[in-house]
Scaffold this motif. Structure first.
Motif, PDB file in Angstrom:
ATOM      1  N   PHE A   1       0.822  -1.217   0.000  1.00  0.00           N
ATOM      2  CA  PHE A   1       0.000   0.000   0.000  1.00  0.00           C
ATOM      3  C   PHE A   1       0.855   1.266   0.000  1.00  0.00           C
ATOM      4  O   PHE A   1       1.972   1.265   0.522  1.00  0.00           O
ATOM      5  CB  PHE A   1      -0.893   0.058   1.252  1.00  0.00           C
ATOM      6  N   THR A   2       0.289   2.335  -0.566  1.00  0.00           N
ATOM      7  CA  THR A   2       0.856   3.675  -0.384  1.00  0.00           C
ATOM      8  C   THR A   2      -0.046   4.381   0.624  1.00  0.00           C
ATOM      9  O   THR A   2      -1.266   4.413   0.444  1.00  0.00           O
ATOM     10  CB  THR A   2       0.852   4.452  -1.716  1.00  0.00           C
ATOM     11  N   PHE A   3       0.548   4.904   1.684  1.00  0.00           N
ATOM     12  CA  PHE A   3      -0.234   5.553   2.737  1.00  0.00           C
ATOM     13  C   PHE A   3      -0.132   7.069   2.597  1.00  0.00           C
ATOM     14  O   PHE A   3       0.970   7.612   2.439  1.00  0.00           O
ATOM     15  CB  PHE A   3       0.288   5.140   4.123  1.00  0.00           C
ATOM     16  N   THR A   4      -1.293   7.725   2.641  1.00  0.00           N
ATOM     17  CA  THR A   4      -1.306   9.192   2.619  1.00  0.00           C
ATOM     18  C   THR A   4      -2.403   9.683   3.564  1.00  0.00           C
ATOM     19  O   THR A   4      -3.329   8.935   3.889  1.00  0.00           O
ATOM     20  CB  THR A   4      -1.642   9.756   1.219  1.00  0.00           C
TER      21      THR A   4
ATOM     22  N   PRO B   1      -5.739  11.967   3.993  1.00  0.00           N
ATOM     23  CA  PRO B   1      -6.750  12.438   3.040  1.00  0.00           C
ATOM     24  C   PRO B   1      -6.423  13.877   2.632  1.00  0.00           C
ATOM     25  O   PRO B   1      -5.848  14.631   3.427  1.00  0.00           O
ATOM     26  CB  PRO B   1      -8.050  12.383   3.842  1.00  0.00           C
TER      27      PRO B   1
ATOM     28  N   CYS C   1      -5.426   7.150   4.208  1.00  0.00           N
ATOM     29  CA  CYS C   1      -5.792   6.451   2.975  1.00  0.00           C
ATOM     30  C   CYS C   1      -4.729   5.400   2.678  1.00  0.00           C
ATOM     31  O   CYS C   1      -3.537   5.715   2.659  1.00  0.00           O
ATOM     32  CB  CYS C   1      -5.856   7.420   1.792  1.00  0.00           C
ATOM     33  N   ALA C   2      -5.161   4.150   2.457  1.00  0.00           N
ATOM     34  CA  ALA C   2      -4.241   3.075   2.069  1.00  0.00           C
ATOM     35  C   ALA C   2      -4.592   2.700   0.631  1.00  0.00           C
ATOM     36  O   ALA C   2      -5.622   2.090   0.375  1.00  0.00           O
ATOM     37  CB  ALA C   2      -4.407   1.889   3.004  1.00  0.00           C
ATOM     38  N   VAL C   3      -3.738   3.099  -0.316  1.00  0.00           N
ATOM     39  CA  VAL C   3      -4.004   2.857  -1.740  1.00  0.00           C
ATOM     40  C   VAL C   3      -3.166   1.659  -2.184  1.00  0.00           C
ATOM     41  O   VAL C   3      -1.934   1.689  -2.043  1.00  0.00           O
ATOM     42  CB  VAL C   3      -3.629   4.111  -2.570  1.00  0.00           C
ATOM     43  N   PRO C   4      -3.820   0.579  -2.702  1.00  0.00           N
ATOM     44  CA  PRO C   4      -3.032  -0.587  -3.141  1.00  0.00           C
ATOM     45  C   PRO C   4      -2.000  -0.181  -4.177  1.00  0.00           C
ATOM     46  O   PRO C   4      -2.286   0.634  -5.064  1.00  0.00           O
ATOM     47  CB  PRO C   4      -4.087  -1.531  -3.743  1.00  0.00           C
ATOM     48  N   ARG C   5      -0.772  -0.743  -4.100  1.00  0.00           N
ATOM     49  CA  ARG C   5       0.299  -0.377  -5.034  1.00  0.00           C
ATOM     50  C   ARG C   5       0.179  -1.189  -6.321  1.00  0.00           C
ATOM     51  O   ARG C   5      -0.314  -2.281  -6.316  1.00  0.00           O
ATOM     52  CB  ARG C   5       1.665  -0.646  -4.394  1.00  0.00           C
TER      53      ARG C   5
END
Ligand code: HEM
Length: 92
Positions: free
Chosen positions: A60-63, A65, A88-92
Protein backbone atom coordinates in the motif's frame (compact mmCIF):
# COMPACT_ATOMS: atom_id res chain seq x y z
CA UNK A 1 13.55 18.17 23.95
CA UNK A 2 14.78 21.21 22.03
CA UNK A 3 18.37 20.59 23.16
CA UNK A 4 18.47 17.20 21.37
CA UNK A 5 16.08 17.18 18.40
CA UNK A 6 16.37 19.61 15.49
CA UNK A 7 12.58 19.89 15.02
CA UNK A 8 11.01 18.37 18.18
CA UNK A 9 7.41 19.30 17.34
CA UNK A 10 7.23 17.90 13.80
CA UNK A 11 7.25 14.37 12.38
CA UNK A 12 10.76 14.39 10.95
CA UNK A 13 12.43 11.10 9.88
CA UNK A 14 15.56 13.18 9.13
CA UNK A 15 16.20 13.05 12.89
CA UNK A 16 17.41 9.48 12.20
CA UNK A 17 19.26 10.01 8.92
CA UNK A 18 22.76 11.22 8.09
CA UNK A 19 23.16 13.72 5.23
CA UNK A 20 23.97 10.83 2.86
CA UNK A 21 20.80 8.94 3.90
CA UNK A 22 22.49 6.38 6.16
CA UNK A 23 20.77 5.49 9.45
CA UNK A 24 21.82 7.68 12.39
CA UNK A 25 21.46 6.18 15.89
CA UNK A 26 20.27 8.69 18.50
CA UNK A 27 21.14 7.96 22.12
CA UNK A 28 18.14 10.00 23.32
CA UNK A 29 15.65 7.68 21.57
CA UNK A 30 14.98 4.83 24.05
CA UNK A 31 11.59 3.28 23.19
CA UNK A 32 12.56 0.03 24.94
CA UNK A 33 14.22 1.75 27.91
CA UNK A 34 17.77 0.81 29.00
CA UNK A 35 19.73 -0.78 31.82
CA UNK A 36 18.43 -3.43 34.23
CA UNK A 37 14.77 -2.95 33.30
CA UNK A 38 15.31 -2.87 29.53
CA UNK A 39 12.46 -4.46 27.55
CA UNK A 40 12.97 -8.23 27.36
CA UNK A 41 10.94 -8.37 24.14
CA UNK A 42 12.93 -5.72 22.26
CA UNK A 43 14.43 -8.08 19.64
CA UNK A 44 11.13 -9.88 19.03
CA UNK A 45 9.30 -6.53 18.83
CA UNK A 46 11.85 -5.10 16.36
CA UNK A 47 11.54 -8.18 14.11
CA UNK A 48 7.73 -8.07 14.27
CA UNK A 49 7.65 -4.33 13.53
CA UNK A 50 10.00 -4.82 10.55
CA UNK A 51 7.86 -7.63 9.07
CA UNK A 52 4.58 -5.81 9.81
CA UNK A 53 5.57 -2.47 8.29
CA UNK A 54 7.51 -3.85 5.29
CA UNK A 55 4.51 -6.09 4.41
CA UNK A 56 2.16 -3.09 4.58
CA UNK A 57 4.50 -0.69 2.74
CA UNK A 58 5.13 -3.24 -0.04
CA UNK A 59 1.38 -3.49 -0.68
CA UNK A 60 0.00 0.00 0.00
CA UNK A 61 0.86 3.68 -0.38
CA UNK A 62 -0.23 5.55 2.74
CA UNK A 63 -1.31 9.19 2.62
CA UNK A 64 -3.39 11.58 4.69
CA UNK A 65 -6.75 12.44 3.04
CA UNK A 66 -6.48 15.59 0.88
CA UNK A 67 -6.39 18.70 3.07
CA UNK A 68 -6.00 16.75 6.34
CA UNK A 69 -2.91 16.42 8.50
CA UNK A 70 -2.75 13.84 11.35
CA UNK A 71 -2.29 15.60 14.68
CA UNK A 72 0.92 15.03 16.64
CA UNK A 73 -1.01 15.49 19.91
CA UNK A 74 -1.48 12.41 22.09
CA UNK A 75 -3.95 10.83 24.52
CA UNK A 76 -2.35 9.87 27.80
CA UNK A 77 -3.14 6.36 29.10
CA UNK A 78 -0.72 3.61 30.09
CA UNK A 79 1.20 4.86 27.06
CA UNK A 80 0.92 7.97 24.91
CA UNK A 81 -1.49 7.11 22.06
CA UNK A 82 -2.02 9.16 18.91
CA UNK A 83 -5.39 10.89 18.75
CA UNK A 84 -7.73 9.26 16.16
CA UNK A 85 -6.89 10.22 12.57
CA UNK A 86 -7.88 9.18 9.05
CA UNK A 87 -5.48 7.52 6.63
CA UNK A 88 -5.79 6.45 2.98
CA UNK A 89 -4.24 3.08 2.07
CA UNK A 90 -4.00 2.86 -1.74
CA UNK A 91 -3.03 -0.59 -3.14
CA UNK A 92 0.30 -0.38 -5.03
C1 HEM B 1 6.95 -2.02 20.27
C2 HEM B 1 6.91 -2.93 21.25
C3 HEM B 1 7.44 -2.74 22.65
C4 HEM B 1 7.86 -1.60 23.29
C5 HEM B 1 7.91 -0.17 22.75
C6 HEM B 1 8.27 -2.00 24.63
C7 HEM B 1 8.74 -1.14 25.59
C8 HEM B 1 9.12 -1.52 26.87
C9 HEM B 1 9.66 -0.63 27.88
C10 HEM B 1 9.89 0.87 27.71
C11 HEM B 1 9.91 -1.36 28.98
C12 HEM B 1 10.50 -0.87 30.32
C13 HEM B 1 9.40 -0.54 31.30
C14 HEM B 1 10.04 -0.04 32.60
O1 HEM B 1 10.72 0.99 32.58
O2 HEM B 1 9.87 -0.70 33.64
C15 HEM B 1 9.54 -2.73 28.68
C16 HEM B 1 9.65 -3.78 29.57
C17 HEM B 1 9.35 -5.08 29.28
N1 HEM B 1 8.92 -5.56 28.07
FE1 HEM B 1 8.54 -4.48 26.41
N2 HEM B 1 8.09 -3.35 24.75
C18 HEM B 1 7.61 -3.85 23.57
C19 HEM B 1 7.33 -5.18 23.27
C20 HEM B 1 7.53 -6.23 24.12
C21 HEM B 1 7.32 -7.64 23.76
C22 HEM B 1 6.86 -8.12 22.37
C23 HEM B 1 7.59 -8.37 24.88
C24 HEM B 1 7.53 -9.84 25.11
C25 HEM B 1 7.28 -10.75 24.16
C26 HEM B 1 7.99 -7.44 25.92
C27 HEM B 1 8.34 -7.80 27.19
C28 HEM B 1 8.75 -6.95 28.18
C29 HEM B 1 9.08 -7.35 29.54
C30 HEM B 1 9.02 -8.78 30.11
C31 HEM B 1 9.47 -6.20 30.24
C32 HEM B 1 9.90 -6.08 31.71
C33 HEM B 1 11.42 -6.14 31.81
C34 HEM B 1 11.87 -5.97 33.27
O3 HEM B 1 11.36 -5.07 33.94
O4 HEM B 1 12.73 -6.73 33.70
N3 HEM B 1 7.94 -6.15 25.42
N4 HEM B 1 9.07 -2.80 27.40
Amino acid sequence: DESIWETPYTFNPQHFLEKDGRFRKREAFLPFSAGKRVCLGEHLARMELFLFFTSLLQRFTFTAPAGEQPSLEFKLGTTRCPKPYRLCAVPR
